[in-house]
Write a protein that holds these residues in place. Structure first.
Motif, short mmCIF file in Angstrom:
data_model
loop_
_atom_site.label_atom_id
_atom_site.label_comp_id
_atom_site.label_asym_id
_atom_site.label_seq_id
_atom_site.Cartn_x
_atom_site.Cartn_y
_atom_site.Cartn_z
N GLU A 27 0.78 -1.25 -0.14
CA GLU A 27 -0.03 -0.05 0.03
C GLU A 27 0.97 1.30 0.08
OE1 GLU A 27 -2.88 0.26 2.93
OE2 GLU A 27 -4.21 -1.44 1.84
N ILE A 28 0.69 2.17 -0.89
CA ILE A 28 1.26 3.39 -1.01
C ILE A 28 0.30 4.53 -0.73
CG2 ILE A 28 2.71 4.80 -2.13
CD1 ILE A 28 3.81 2.54 -3.69
N ASP A 29 0.38 5.21 0.13
CA ASP A 29 -0.75 6.43 0.58
C ASP A 29 -2.17 5.73 0.79
OD1 ASP A 29 1.17 8.53 0.67
OD2 ASP A 29 1.11 8.75 -1.59
N ASP A 30 -2.02 4.55 1.47
CA ASP A 30 -3.41 3.94 1.44
C ASP A 30 -4.20 3.40 0.48
OD1 ASP A 30 -3.24 4.32 4.54
OD2 ASP A 30 -4.14 6.34 4.23
N LYS A 31 -3.21 3.43 -0.52
CA LYS A 31 -3.86 2.61 -1.79
C LYS A 31 -3.10 1.44 -2.47
CE LYS A 31 -5.66 7.20 -3.21
NZ LYS A 31 -5.38 8.32 -4.29
N ASP A 85 -3.27 3.22 -8.10
CA ASP A 85 -3.83 4.62 -8.07
C ASP A 85 -3.95 4.97 -9.43
OD1 ASP A 85 -4.51 7.17 -6.85
OD2 ASP A 85 -2.74 7.81 -6.74
#
Length: 251
Positions: free
Chosen positions: A16-20, A91
């Motif tokens: 997950e990157i920035d909650d995505k 994203d």
């Protein structure tokens, strides 16, 4: 993936990157040879997906072929001055990552991709990274990602044998210690978590303690379990040596 890249060991993991949610495919073979002195510039081509999944922003089957063709073009563009190292999806974007020499004409590759895939909106950026810090810190899998990769290789073998990964069955985990107290401490902790443990000592002067750790679980849910056992073993001075099980089908 182009056949030009087949000699390298590529694999993917989720994160997950920035909650995505994201998926990263990376060339693992470079870990033992990087940094490559001549390739000191990190470069990225960012492509905006045209038909992302509206729920999670990942790719859909509708875009599989053009994105595969784009990656083939990238793979065939590799030279001694340009190394394709990873791609990342999430994203509503797909990013292709490279290292190159400082004098490499990356603009020509970016233009070539633009001409071949005019329907896609693309951007690019680069920065100096002679130590390949981005590869090691951001793209190479951490302990969670590597745990996923290792488990998936076993999942694939089971699936090829007709296994239903959702069927619970006894899973055998192998853990090794070099000190009896460490082995006993590990045994006590995992027994409280519902595991059965058998200990076998080997060696005369320099003993090792091999633990067979067993519990009934479905293989499909093993990622957090094997990660916990691995981290516990390492915390106590031992090592987690993998897992196995019998093939089971839904029938």
């Amino acid at each position: 993936m182009s056949s030009d890249l087949s000699s390298d060991h590529w694999d993917f993991y989720s994160c997950e990157i920035d909650d995505k949610p994201h998926s990263t495919l990376v060339n693992l073979s470079l870990f033992n040879v990087a940094p490559i002195d001549t390739l000191a510039v990190f470069r990225c081509i960012e492509v905006k997906l045209r038909h992302p999944n509206p729920d999670h922003g990942m790719t859909t089957n509708e875009e599989f072929q053009p994105l595969s063709d784009m990656e083939d073009l990238i793979g065939k563009s590799e030279t001694k001055e340009l190394k394709y190292i990873a791609r990342q999806t999430g994203d509503c974007k797909r990013k292709f990552y490279f290292y190159s020499t400082s004098g490499f004409d990356f603009g020509s590759l970016f233009e070539k991709i633009g001409q071949a895939f005019p329907a896609y909106e693309k951007t690019t950026f680069n920065f100096e990274d002679s130590e390949w810090q981005t590869y090691f810190d951001d793209l190479y899998p951490n302990v969670i990602g590597m745990n996923e990769i290792i488990n998936r290789s076993v999942f694939d073998q089971l699936s090829e044998a007709g296994d239903d990964l959702n069927v619970p069955r006894t899973i055998d985990h192998s853990v090794i210690f070099h000190k009896k107290k460490q082995a006993k401490d590990f045994e006590k902790i995992v027994k409280a978590k519902g595991f059965e443990v058998a200990v076998e000592s080997r060696g005369i002067l320099k003993k090792t303690f091999d633990l067979l750790v067993q519990r009934i679980d479905p293989p499909s849910r093993l990622d957090p379990i094997t990660l916990e056992l691995k981290q516990l073993a390492e915390h106590l001075g031992g090592s987690y040596d993998g897992w196995g099980c019998m093939v089971a089908t839904s029938k």
